[in-house]
Write an enzyme that holds these catalytic residues in place. Structure first.
Site, PDB file in Angstrom:
ATOM      1  N   HIS A 157       9.927  14.866   2.453  1.00 50.40           N
ATOM      2  CA  HIS A 157      10.301  14.686   1.032  1.00 50.40           C
ATOM      3  C   HIS A 157      10.595  13.216   0.721  1.00 50.40           C
ATOM      4  O   HIS A 157      11.366  12.924  -0.189  1.00 50.40           O
ATOM      5  CB  HIS A 157      11.530  15.525   0.640  1.00 50.40           C
ATOM      6  CG  HIS A 157      11.459  16.944   1.103  1.00 50.40           C
ATOM      7  ND1 HIS A 157      10.961  17.960   0.334  1.00 50.40           N
ATOM      8  CD2 HIS A 157      11.810  17.503   2.295  1.00 50.40           C
ATOM      9  CE1 HIS A 157      11.022  19.102   1.021  1.00 50.40           C
ATOM     10  NE2 HIS A 157      11.523  18.846   2.218  1.00 50.40           N
ATOM     11  N   SER A 278      -2.165 -12.864  -6.949  1.00 44.81           N
ATOM     12  CA  SER A 278      -2.133 -12.587  -8.384  1.00 44.81           C
ATOM     13  C   SER A 278      -2.537 -13.853  -9.126  1.00 44.81           C
ATOM     14  O   SER A 278      -2.215 -14.963  -8.697  1.00 44.81           O
ATOM     15  CB  SER A 278      -0.717 -12.172  -8.773  1.00 44.81           C
ATOM     16  OG  SER A 278      -0.510 -12.400 -10.149  1.00 44.81           O
ATOM     17  N   LYS A 284       2.819 -13.603  -5.128  1.00 47.30           N
ATOM     18  CA  LYS A 284       2.326 -12.270  -4.759  1.00 47.30           C
ATOM     19  C   LYS A 284       1.299 -12.259  -3.634  1.00 47.30           C
ATOM     20  O   LYS A 284       0.461 -13.143  -3.519  1.00 47.30           O
ATOM     21  CB  LYS A 284       1.696 -11.606  -5.985  1.00 47.30           C
ATOM     22  CG  LYS A 284       2.682 -11.333  -7.084  1.00 47.30           C
ATOM     23  CD  LYS A 284       3.300  -9.971  -6.968  1.00 47.30           C
ATOM     24  CE  LYS A 284       2.323  -8.959  -7.518  1.00 47.30           C
ATOM     25  NZ  LYS A 284       2.882  -7.642  -7.582  1.00 47.30           N
ATOM     26  N   GLU A 291      -4.869  -0.067  -1.695  1.00 49.31           N
ATOM     27  CA  GLU A 291      -4.927   0.500  -3.047  1.00 49.31           C
ATOM     28  C   GLU A 291      -6.339   0.945  -3.412  1.00 49.31           C
ATOM     29  O   GLU A 291      -6.545   1.996  -4.022  1.00 49.31           O
ATOM     30  CB  GLU A 291      -4.434  -0.529  -4.073  1.00 49.31           C
ATOM     31  CG  GLU A 291      -2.951  -0.837  -3.925  1.00 49.31           C
ATOM     32  CD  GLU A 291      -2.562  -2.044  -4.768  1.00 49.31           C
ATOM     33  OE1 GLU A 291      -2.280  -1.848  -5.948  1.00 49.31           O
ATOM     34  OE2 GLU A 291      -2.564  -3.169  -4.243  1.00 49.31           O
TER      35      GLU A 291
END
Ligand code: ARG
Length: 464
Positions: A157, A278, A284, A291
């Protein structure tokens, strides 16, 4: 403009728009080498069975081999008016050897021909995907071995559950990929059946030898029913289902990498060579590979749905709808192969932060089950032990205490049967080491698992 192979009964030429709408050469040219291979085997069979003369068979085969060599050096020149890859090859052959080229299509149809091409293509691609899977699995094993003793919080969980080792966690992915590989191998059994020689749908009047062609092309058997042979794409659906399941695995794995790579988790740092920046935020470093794998799983699931939907309302036998089967297959193959290679590279260059994971595992009462198990060994029923430990945890929370440094008296307030030695059993190292049941997280057990995985990978041990 090319003359259509079927132009005999037509008095008008095809409308340009319709030509563009119906053509498949712009994408099925990808099957070109398979198509030529199939045609060579078919032409040899026609000659060997005396359906065409040996001399005609030889000149067709020579012509096809020349076309193959031309394509390998100069590539394919796509011309929409040739309709599809099958008519394209026939046209090239005609340009080379003249009218004899027209004998190649004796005793076959594009319906069985296209099915043959897809089967040859998938056989080839399954071998490549399996190879990429094995390489990825080898990377997983190496990382797991490196981290057999690295303790991390095991989650259910997404909450702290029990301590585990990273080696154990990574090996979970190994077995998932092993089943994926097995799914492809299993679907290969049903792909590995030759459809050629079944004609448009009803078979042929010529004394062909289907086994000859099947053997020549490396198929295990020939299809039993000519209608089934040209009508069904279940083998391709199976392939896409196996690919979709694989991509769901990769997507879940990718999700973990994304999470672990956050400053909040900080379990892994991805290498500069596999991350991107980025355009606005200079600090970043984004886990784009993970992804994209997660995102690309969507296309592959979509491709499976596409192919199933294409087939669902089709009457027997071949219908032109089936031309739409190719792009989802091509896209899937490209997506799966790229995803596997990119993921393997990302994982092989990733640096796991064992210290950080160890620290996280010390939080959240991860050894509560170990205390309950200890009480069970003193004769306390598990449910009672569970209740006592639950109360102790609640007391710890109220008093800002941790299970890892309680005194025996504090434990005994709630669990009177606890023995002195329980203190040593509640460390996370002891907790992990104690889970030595078959397939458990104890380093000794994970080492055994890794050894078995290596044998599986080397093909010395069968898993299924
Ligand atoms: N381009 C077609 C396909 O991909 C080949 C088979 C065409 N057959 C036909 N009877 N028009 O399905």
């Amino acid at each position: 403009m090319t003359k259509k192979t079927w132009s005999g009964r037509f008095s008008k030429s095809t409308d340009k728009l319709i030509e563009r709408f119906t053509e498949s050469i712009t994408f099925d040219c990808r099957l070109i080498e398979h198509d030529i291979r199939g045609s060579i085997a078919h032409a040899q069979m026609l000659g060997s069975c005396g359906i065409i003369s040996q001399a005609d068979s030889d000149s067709i085969v020579d012509g096809l081999n020349e076309i193959l060599a031309d394509i390998r050096t100069h590539g394919v020149e796509v011309d929409e008016s040739v309709e599809d890859v099958h008519t394209y090859i026939e046209k090239l052959l005609f340009d080379k050897i003249g009218e004899i080229a027209g004998k190649l299509h004796t005793a076959r149809s594009r319906n069985d021909q296209v099915c043959l091409d897809i089967r040859l293509f998938l056989k080839h691609e399954i071998a490549a995907i399996s190879g990429a899977l094995s390489k990825f699995q080898a990377v997983i094993i190496d990382k797991a071995e490196e981290h057999v003793e690295s303790i991390m919080p095991g989650l259910t969980h997404l909450q702290h559950a029990q301590p585990i080792t990273l080696g154990h966690h990574l090996m979970a992915w190994f077995w998932m990929l092993e089943r994926d590989k097995d799914r492809f191998a299993d679907c290969l059994k049903r792909i590995n059946v030759s459809p050629i020689g079944t004609g448009a749908l009803a078979g042929t009047t010529f004394p062909i030898d289907r086994d000859y062609v099947a053997k020549e092309l490396g198929f295990a058997s020939v299809s039993e029913n000519s209608i089934d042979s040209v009508a069904d794409r279940d083998f391709a659906s199976e392939f896409l289902a196996a690919a979709a399941i694989l991509m769901v695995h990769l997507s879940r794995f990718a999700e973990e990498i994304v999470l672990w790579n956050t400053p909040e988790f900080g379990f892994v740092e991805l290498d500069d060579s596999v991350t991107t920046g980025s355009s606005i935020m200079p600090q970043k470093k984004n886990p784009d590979v993970a992804e994209l794998v997660r995102g690309k799983s969507g296309r592959v699931i979509g491709n499976l749905i596409t192919l199933l939907t294409i087939q669902k309302g089709l009457p027997m036998a071949y219908n032109r709808d089936l031309q739409e089967d190719k792009e989802p297959l091509f896209d899937t193959v490209d997506t799966v192969r790229m995803s596997l290679d990119a993921f393997a590279l990302m994982l092989s260059t990733a640096k796991f932060n064992a210290e950080r994971m160890r620290k996280a595992a010390a939080e959240g009462f991860l050894t509560a089950t170990d205390l309950a198990d200890h009480l069970v060994r003193q004769g306390v029923p598990f449910r009672t032990a569970h209740e006592q430990v639950g109360k102790l945890v609640s007391w710890c929370l109220e008093n800002q205490k941790d299970l890892l440094n309680l005194t025996i008296d504090e434990i005994r307030q709630f669990a009177p049967k606890a023995k002195e030695d329980v203190i040593s059993q509640l460390t996370i190292e002891a907790s992990v080491a104690a889970r030595s049941s078959y397939g458990g997280t104890a380093p000794s057990e994970v080492r055994r698992q890794i050894q078995k995985a290596r044998s599986v990978l080397e093909g010395k041990v069968q898993t299924f």
